[in-house]
Design an enzyme around this catalytic site. Structure first.
Site, PDB file in Angstrom:
ATOM      1  CG  HIS A 113      -5.450  -2.466  -0.108  1.00 18.63           C
ATOM      2  ND1 HIS A 113      -4.759  -2.324  -1.111  1.00 18.63           N
ATOM      3  CD2 HIS A 113      -4.885  -1.660   0.813  1.00 18.63           C
ATOM      4  CE1 HIS A 113      -3.472  -1.707  -0.855  1.00 18.63           C
ATOM      5  NE2 HIS A 113      -3.888  -1.023   0.519  1.00 18.63           N
ATOM      6  CB  SER A 173      -0.613   0.053   1.387  1.00 17.39           C
ATOM      7  OG  SER A 173      -2.331   1.089   0.814  1.00 17.39           O
TER       8      SER A 173
END
Length: 684
Positions: A658, A545
């Site tokens: 994610h 991320s």
């Protein structure tokens, strides 16, 4: 050497594992050990205070997640498993009289509310809703169970699971999109459904939805008289673009709604005082956008007067710790003492998440503050006791009983004892370095698990996401796996991280790749200069991320790293703006620019701009279903590097979002680690 020896002794004492770290019969930890780790969370003390329920999550031999409800009397040596089979049971909640336990289970095919008698017997399914049910909460009078469900405006609350099955048999239809927030990383496409609050009447078995409108409603709590419910929502006309979250009170008889806050901030996790006159919550007023510290607030339920109780305490309220074993564990919010003179809550400071108490004057002191990670707790007001879930670098997590009037804690479980006796772990050593401008940067260094004096080892720098999060004194499987492979592991909290005050966490905004980058390089230089076992010519870097962004940035601005693995990363802020589920506001919040106002600034902070400078062999790992940092971010970077004939490999994970490294499909989580190990072995 003194520091690492003391740290080893400390965790030997905490874990109670005797010769845990010195046995020659232990084996290195592996990627496959994900299947050997039990994860415990959501402790819930019973009404009589004599026992607690909790959830144990595990990965089965078929590499699927399963979770079950356990009950543990304090006087018993081991907890008793109450639910079984290949199901996911979670969110246990005691009835007011203690005779029943509600929980959420997918045993019917979709999450629904189930109830079982504490005297024994089979659980009974109490909701049969088309889109399922979650977050059960008993009314204090025992008449209702409040819960959450999702509905389209044209759907009935009485639609059943059978209707859902019929709908799934219909041909696929196009998704009509007319909102900015039409997708989310955790839920996928919204399909025009909204989260609503509903009541199950336990006398009549009738289900009634109590919220309305094209809004999402969350985090509800009952008033002591069972007549009102406080909840969080953004019910403003501009809610599609607004990032505020307000508190509301709804009367369950009239369904009249009163707005408590004024759309000036983000407020959630509200709890009623025992006399029903006050409401405590956690929130902030977006002073620093997403980098604003959470505070504890108290609101008068009648006058709506709102008071920030922790304004002078420069600490993040809540659990900011990052790990890869647990994710999404419930936060109880601020909890009231019996006499209403104190509030209890979690807070994160310098790599520690603990339990703290605050009196009516705003004076704060620690209930539990040790070198570890409190990831959840339950409080029993009449007995003034806590059951807390606590992890440290030597233990994925166990439950402890804490009496507020006594020192120390009593260990209740040892759920991973067999696994921990079998593997050799590396215990992190705290390190502190000075940044270029004199700021202190805090982190940890792990030696290779089978470290030998006189040998030199490669170093891997780990970068956390967020960026407003915190590496902490908690168990991290990935770090242990890398240490077991013979790597030293460095992980730090550069500016932008939580745990070091408001100025620190805000300091990376509009400066991505600036001082945060130099903080990390200063930490690398510090450990190379301090520890002679680190081979400065064999440096690796990885992160996910924001940590993936920083991995891309670092290898575009330095050739010191000989191998890199970028995960769920950002490479191009100009396209991120339009494809991420948060991009339309996140680029402004964090970089201080909109794509259509200042695209040059977004491009300046994009690692893709510097792709010609990248010479470090790079493995790009990305989930196909990542809506937070969509896979096109990895695709752009791969295409550019491959076109430039740079050493790069692209690894795409199907059905992964994610959260791949934390909650993704277990087989893919293991493969992810294996490919990372293979890449570093090839190039380091």
């Amino acid at each position: 050497m003194y520091g690492i020896t003391c740290t080893y002794r400390l965790f030997q004492h905490i874990a109670g594992l005797g010769d845990f770290f010195v046995s020659s019969n232990k084996r290195p930890i592996s990627s496959n050990d994900l299947t050997n780790i039990n994860v415990m969370n959501d402790p819930q003390i019973s009404r009589d205070g004599e026992k607690y329920a909790f959830v144990r999550k595990e990965i089965g031999q078929d590499l699927e997640y399963y979770s079950h409800i356990f009950i543990h009397h304090y006087t018993d040596d081991i907890p008793i498993q109450w639910t079984f089979n290949k199901v996911r049971d979670h969110s246990p909640r005691w009835s007011q009289d203690g005779t029943e336990l509600a929980f959420v289970s997918d045993r019917s095919g979709i999450d629904q509310i189930w109830v079982m008698s504490t005297a024994g017997g089979e659980p009974r399914q109490r909701t049969h809703l088309k889109n399922g049910a979650s977050h059960p909460s008993w009314s204090p009078n025992g008449r209702y169970i409040l819960f959450s469900t999702s509905l389209r405006t044209d759907e009935s609350i009485n639609a059943t699971e059978a209707d859902n099955a019929k709908e799934n048999e219909k041909p696929k239809e196009p998704v009509v999109v007319n909102k900015l927030r039409y997708k989310s990383d955790d839920k996928g496409f919204r399909k025009a459904r909204r989260t609503h609050l509903a009541l199950l009447d336990l006398k009549t078995d009738e289900v009634e939805i109590i919220t309305d409108g094209n809004f999402d409603h969350h985090a509800a709590d009952w008033s002591p008289d069972s007549r009102q419910i406080v909840f969080s929502a953004n019910r403003d006309e501009d809610e599609d673009v607004s990032n505020t979250l307000d508190l509301f009170i709804i009367d369950i008889e009239t369904q009249d709604i009163i707005k408590l806050t004024d759309s000036s901030g983000v407020y959630s996790l509200a709890t009623w005082s025992h006399d029903g006159k006050k409401i405590a919550c956690i929130g902030h007023e977006l002073d620093y956008k997403g980098a604003t510290l959470n505070q504890v607030w108290v609101i008068d339920a009648l006058s709506k007067e709102r008071t920030c109780m922790t304004l002078q305490w420069d600490v993040q309220i809540g659990d900011a710790a990052i790990g890869d074993i647990r994710s999404g564990h419930p936060n109880p919010g601020p909890v009231w003492s019996s006499d209403q003179n104190h509030l209890f809550f979690m807070a994160s400071d310098h790599g520690i998440t603990g339990i703290y108490q605050m009196d009516r004057n705003g004076e704060i002191s620690a209930v539990h503050e040790e070198t570890n990670h409190v990831y959840g707790f339950s409080y029993h007001a009449p007995l003034d006791i806590f059951v807390a879930g606590i992890s440290d670098p030597s233990n994925p997590g166990d439950f402890y009983k804490i009496n507020r009037n006594e020192k120390g804690k009593v260990r209740l479980t040892d759920i991973n004892v067999d696994f921990l006796k079998d593997v050799h772990l590396s215990i992190p050593e705290p390190v502190t370095t000075k940044a270029d401008d004199g700021w202190e940067i805090h982190g940890w260094l792990m030696r290779p698990a089978m470290y030998e004096e006189g040998q030199r080892y490669p170093l891997i720098l780990e970068l956390h996401g967020g960026p407003h999060a915190m590496y902490a004194n908690t168990f991290f499987h990935e770090f242990q796996v890398l240490a077991a492979q013979g790597y030293a592991v460095l992980f730090t909290n550069p500016r932008g991280s939580h745990g070091y005050g408001q100025t620190f966490v805000n300091a990376c905004r509009e400066d991505y790749g600036g001082k945060d980058y130099s903080d990390l390089m200063s930490a690398v230089d510090h450990v190379i200069d301090t520890y002679d076992f680190i081979d400065e010519n064999r440096l690796g870097v990885t992160g996910g991320s924001y940590g993936g962004f920083m991995t891309n940035w670092m290898i575009g601005h330095s050739n010191r790293f000989k191998a890199a693995v970028t995960q769920r990363s950002i490479s191009n802020w100009t396209s991120f703006y339009g494809v991420s589920d948060i991009g339309f506001f996140f680029t402004d919040w964090e970089l201080g620019a909109h794509m259509f106002d200042d695209p040059e600034k977004l491009w300046h902070h994009s690692p893709l701009k510097y792709v010609k400078n990248i010479n470090t062999p790079l493995l790009i790992m990305h989930g196909e279903n990542d809506y937070r940092c969509p896979i096109e971010q990895g695709e752009q970077l791969f295409t550019a590097l491959k076109h430039l004939e740079k050493p790069v490999t692209f690894l795409r994970f199907p059905e992964a979002n994610h959260d791949l490294s934390r909650t993704g499909p277990p087989a893919l989580r293991i493969e992810r680690l294996n490919h990372m190990i293979k890449w570093f072995k090839e190039y380091l």
